[in-house]
Design an enzyme around this catalytic site. Structure first.
Site, mmCIF file in Angstrom:
data_model
loop_
_atom_site.group_PDB
_atom_site.id
_atom_site.type_symbol
_atom_site.label_atom_id
_atom_site.label_comp_id
_atom_site.label_asym_id
_atom_site.label_seq_id
_atom_site.Cartn_x
_atom_site.Cartn_y
_atom_site.Cartn_z
ATOM 1 N N SER A 279 -22.518 10.081 -41.170
ATOM 2 C CA SER A 279 -23.370 10.063 -39.932
ATOM 3 C C SER A 279 -22.502 10.741 -38.795
ATOM 4 C CB SER A 279 -23.592 8.473 -39.242
ATOM 5 O OG SER A 279 -22.195 7.955 -39.162
ATOM 6 N N ASP A 280 -23.381 11.287 -38.088
ATOM 7 C CA ASP A 280 -22.746 12.048 -36.849
ATOM 8 C C ASP A 280 -22.049 10.687 -35.893
ATOM 9 O OD1 ASP A 280 -21.712 13.613 -34.732
ATOM 10 O OD2 ASP A 280 -23.591 14.648 -34.594
#
Ligand code: NAG
Ligand code: NAG
Ligand code: NAG
Ligand code: NAG
Ligand code: NAG
Ligand code: NAG
Ligand code: NAG
Ligand code: NAG
Ligand code: NAG
Ligand code: NAG
Ligand code: NAG
Length: 862
Positions: A279-280
């Site tokens: 994930s960012d």
């Protein structure tokens, strides 16, 4: 039973969206498990062997970050101390090591694109990989193909390459190969549709006064997705990229990190991606939802930066123990991460992180967030090697000569050189004086945000020009610099005395968390910054040999001055990195003959580029809706479609010599017919048994770091240990159909190997053309091959192949390239596959998107 908003957002987008008539992302489950195809087989075998030995808590540890600022890197997972494995280190950025020291500040991605030089892209990737490796980084967070550059003012376009998917795809692949050959894992980001900074995160947007509760939704139709935004990710997957970062934005109103259509279907099933999805930072919005939708690693692990809780960690352990998430899914997450680790040789090259992202002090807290464990943090290991050479070369080889009325190259016999503009000089706060380069002071050599690195030094144009004149000149040249953009009288005075006035101007952009001069990441306009335009006008009014050099992240509007006869040359130098001054001097004084080509279009107006970047929250408090109605028609394709004359077209760039193109030949090559992939996958392997809650209690005697995210439980009461307010909903109510099914699954027609159906990459034609250097100095030309695919509403032409070739005066070079099936195909939505349409196809070859002297119609393909 009441559903939590997370489950609602993740899993019931269908009903909510259709009710509101918003774009909708169809479900695609289960999440494809890794198969170890192709180049991945040995890494897969080793990963399976390793993961088979792990307990559930150990697997969970590998997938979940330990929390924001809990370890030295910008993100770190837990480790498996029992097997001597410490946590994995993720570090920004795509152009060097962020928040470190004694490391290089490389040229930005947009400059790499401007070189059109595959070898330089590889060398830069390798050099950056070596630096990260030796600082103890496992995953370098780059390169970037999202944003692609749909909007010319998009804040982070420069981190990526170009608004053309082929140019970006090739540079992505070369960069990834270089990075991974150096022994670190690359991370292709941001997946996908991450085209603007405005509204990418609701919290950030609230900080700017937009009262929205959800991130922007990029609404992208299937054809545009395949032919434009997904295209460079195909090249990344084919290059063997170890990880992909899912983005902050939503796609069709489903978040990038729990969108089963983009992650499970497009990335893992169709493209056969074998690595892991991370994930960012803060883009992870649900526990079970994201797990089943294909996310493999949560970064930096906490539900929000600095929170002591996680959607995963303890919760992931619990979700397996309570039977909601099948064990095979967590096994697959761990196997994908470990396979990437083995594939690039992490087990051979690893060294623990020897720097801290959170302080430049030598000593400090290991767990910076909570001030625990005071140790030596920064060992100040110098990892720069001779990378300055690559940076200098990319800087000069990416400098585009846009105009030259005989003014360049300069000689060493100039009478009087005026250096004008703040962009020639130093930042009064120092090159690293503004955190994350979040200001526009002095010469611009990087944009701002997390996509930056600290400079080891920054050579300014002023310094380099002065040195050049003093070291190599005839001893008679006067040199004066004025680096105050508002000192127009002084500028006029120096310009009127100068035999040549070198004017340096810039425009800047960056990431949304920093606002520079009212620019919330994205540029608020397309004009020059500070007083740049006035500096140019003042200089050119007083000096009939004014040369303008621009440092900008993309196109700016130059219509007011570019054709002024006193402006005798114009150069775009992009964001060249630490060697900026030396790179520009190499071009100005002719040591390097410019061969770069602009990787984006310079239009007369902003309007000519098509739809505006979304700056109004257009859906009440809900997710702003960004409909990608322009489809595949971005940048030059838009200008072609609208028959709009650009000032400088995509692919254009001059040289100190001239070239001629002739003798285009196209030869069909034998290739098998295309066959859609059929059949089924194997069933999901399960590599372990979860055991009981009592096996996963916090070990007695462990020194718990405050707020640190562990995989363990507080008690055998799962509900209590989770503290999820919606814990224990009947799984049937929110688990999408098929999401836990580990049986053999049908394979997609366009799938089959890393990057898709292998027949897409078969060569169908060989194309040759002759290029002659008709001038008097050696120079580089970039033959560019465009294809017209024909058919309704198709682009007039699309770039498909290119190379950068060096040619001596009078020399003729035969350029040979091939066209693959992919190059000639369109995405066919009904069959969910690539097809070569019946429409007549045409090939063009030349030196820019509008200088295409050679063309020929292609024979039809079986
Ligand atoms: C988004 O919706 C469009 C229009 O229905 C569809 O073509 C496309 O496949 C969808 N994409 C995703 C990622 O949901
Ligand atoms: C896993 O366990 C097997 C047998 O228990 C052992 O031979 C092997 O070395 C272990 N592998 C790793 C990577 O720990
Ligand atoms: C998880 O990782 C942390 C940090 O590396 C470590 O302290 C802990 O022992 C690990 N847990 C397991 C089960 O390996
Ligand atoms: C923001 O919108 C919410 C409704 O979603 C409302 O309750 C709140 O008062 C608004 N806040 C501001 C500062 O306008
Ligand atoms: C588990 O996840 C929920 C959100 O889904 C969160 O509220 C809770 O704090 C998490 N628990 C732990 C132990 O991190
Ligand atoms: C630094 O840059 C900022 C914004 O770009 C500007 O407002 C400020 O005046 C500059 N300061 C100096 C000392 O140049
Ligand atoms: C465009 O933005 C820059 C940077 O904020 C600013 O310096 C410039 O004055 C703006 N241009 C116009 C025409 O407003
Ligand atoms: C060009 O420069 C000369 C001075 O060399 C000046 O007299 C003239 O007005 C300038 N022309 C323009 C168009 O600014
Ligand atoms: C430019 O101006 C200089 C005097 O400053 C003059 O000698 C020269 O001829 C001019 N060049 C042109 C092309 O007008
Ligand atoms: C687990 O126990 C720790 C230590 O007592 C406490 O800080 C934490 O809040 C507890 N977690 C949950 C989800 O209750
Ligand atoms: C299982 O655990 C997860 C993570 O804590 C939780 O979100 C979910 O509601 C639980 N499901 C059931 C059926 O207990």
């Amino acid at each position: 039973m009441k559903l939590g908003w997370l489950e609602l957002a993740a899993l019931t987008a269908a009903s909510v969206a259709s009710a509101k008539d918003l774009a909708y992302s169809p479900p695609y489950y289960p999440s494809p498990w890794m198969t170890g195809e192709g180049d991945w087989s040995e890494a897969y075998r080793r990963a399976v062997e390793f993961v088979s030995n792990l307990t559930l808590a150990e697997k969970v540890n590998i997938t979940t970050g330990s929390g924001w600022e809990q370890e030295r890197c910008v993100g770190e997972t837990g480790g498996v101390p029992r097997l001597g494995m410490w946590g994995m280190c993720m570090q920004d950025s795509p152009l060097g090591i962020r928040d470190s020291d004694y490391s290089s500040g490389f040229s930005a991605g947009v400059n790499v694109a401007a070189t059109w030089d595959k070898r330089l892209a590889y060398q830069r990737g390798m050099a950056m990989g070596e630096e990260h490796r030796d600082k103890g980084v496992d995953v370098q967070l780059g390169p970037v193909a999202g944003p692609l550059g749909k909007y010319p003012e998009g804040g982070r376009n420069w981190e990526g390459f170009a608004p053309d998917p082929v140019l970006t795809g090739v540079m992505m692949a070369e960069t990834i190969k270089g990075m991974q050959d150096a022994g670190i894992i690359a991370c292709a980001k941001h997946f996908i549709g991450n085209e603007q900074e405005h509204f990418r995160q609701s919290g950030e947007a609230q900080g700017y006064g937009y009262n929205i509760s959800e991130s922007v939704s990029s609404n992208i139709d299937d054809k545009t997705m395949h032919e434009l935004y997904l295209w460079p990710f195909v090249d990344a997957v084919r290059a063997g990229v170890g990880s992909v970062m899912c983005s902050y934005n939503q796609i069709n109103n489903s978040y990038g990190c729990h969108n089963s259509y983009t992650l499970n279907k497009l990335l893992k099933s169709e493209l056969g991606f074998q690595g892991f999805v991370m994930s960012d930072w803060g883009a992870h919005h649900s526990g079970v939802g994201a797990t089943l939708a294909g996310l493999d690693m949560s970064m930096p692990g906490d539900v929000a930066l600095g929170s002591p809780y996680s959607f995963w960690g303890t919760n992931l352990t619990i979700s397996v123990l309570n039977g909601t998430v099948p064990e095979w899914r967590v096994d697959d997450m761990a196997v994908r991460i470990m396979a990437a680790y083995y594939k690039v040789g992490r087990d051979r090259f690893r060294t623990p992180p020897n720097f801290s992202s959170w302080t430049r002090d030598e000593y400090g807290f290991e767990h910076f967030m909570v001030n625990e464990n005071y140790i030596k943090l920064n060992e100040r290991v110098n990892v720069q090697r001779d990378h300055a050479r690559v940076i200098r070369k990319i800087g000069s080889d990416s400098t585009v000569l846009l105009k030259n009325k005989g003014a360049l190259p300069l000689t060493h016999n100039e009478r009087f050189i005026g250096i004008l503009g703040e962009d020639a000089g130093s930042n009064p706060y120092g090159a690293n004086g503004c955190a994350d380069r979040g200001c526009d002071n002095g010469t611009l050599a990087m944009g701002w945000g997390s996509g930056t690195a600290n400079f080891p030094y920054l050579i300014t144009p002023e310094q380099a020009i002065q040195n050049e004149v003093l070291n190599y000149g005839n001893g008679q040249t006067n040199v004066f610099a004025i680096t105050n953009d508002w000192a127009l009288d002084a500028i006029a005075s120096v310009a009127s005395q100068a035999s040549v006035a070198l004017v340096f101007v810039n425009a800047d952009s960056g990431e949304g968390f920093i606002n520079v001069d009212g620019n919330e990441g994205d540029r608020k306009n397309m004009t020059l910054w500070r007083n740049g335009e006035q500096v140019i006008k003042t200089a050119s009014k007083n000096c009939n040999n004014t040369i303008v050099i621009m440092h900008t992240p993309g196109a700016v509007l130059v219509g007011d001055w570019y054709d002024n006869p006193n402006i005798t040359a114009i150069l775009w130098a992009g964001l060249p990195g630490q060697e900026s001054g030396r790179s520009i001097v190499d071009v100005l004084f002719g040591r390097v003959n410019p061969g770069a080509k602009t990787p984006f279009t310079w239009g007369k107006t902003r309007k000519a580029y098509g739809p505006a970047l979304l700056t109004e929250a257009n859906n009440g408090h809900g997710a702003p809706q960004d409909n990608f109605d322009d489809g595949v028609h971005v940048d030059y394709r838009r200008f072609d479609k609208d028959n709009e004359e650009p000032i400088y077209e995509f692919g254009f760039g001059l040289s100190y010599t001239t070239f001629n193109f002739s003798d285009l030949k196209v030869t069909p090559l034998p290739a098998a017919k295309y066959s859609p992939t059929t059949g089924k996958t194997k069933e999901a392997p399960t590599l372990g048994k979860a055991g009981n809650a009592s096996d996963y209690l916090f070990p007695t005697g462990i020194m718990r770091v405050r707020q640190y995210l562990y995989p363990y439980l507080n008690s055998t009461d799962l509900r209590k240990s989770s503290a999820d307010p919606y814990y224990g909903l009947d799984a049937k109510e929110y688990i999408p159909d098929g999401a836990t099914d580990g049986t053999a699954q049908p394979r997609l027609p366009a799938s089959g190997s890393s990057g898709g159906n292998p027949a897409l990459f078969d060569d169908l034609f060989q194309v040759t053309a002759t290029i002659t250097n008709t001038g008097s100095v050696t120079g580089d030309e970039v033959p560019q091959l465009y294809v017209s695919l024909g058919g309704e509403n198709e682009p007039v032409k699309v770039l498909r192949q290119f190379d950068r070739v060096s040619i001596a005066p009078g020399q003729k070079v035969q350029w040979t390239t091939t066209l693959t099936r992919r190059d000639l195909s369109n995405w066919d939505v009904p069959s969910q596959d690539w097809v070569i349409t019946e429409a007549q196809k045409k090939v063009y070859v030349g030196s820019s998107s509008r200088k295409l002297p050679l063309s020929v119609e292609l024979p039809s393909v079986e």
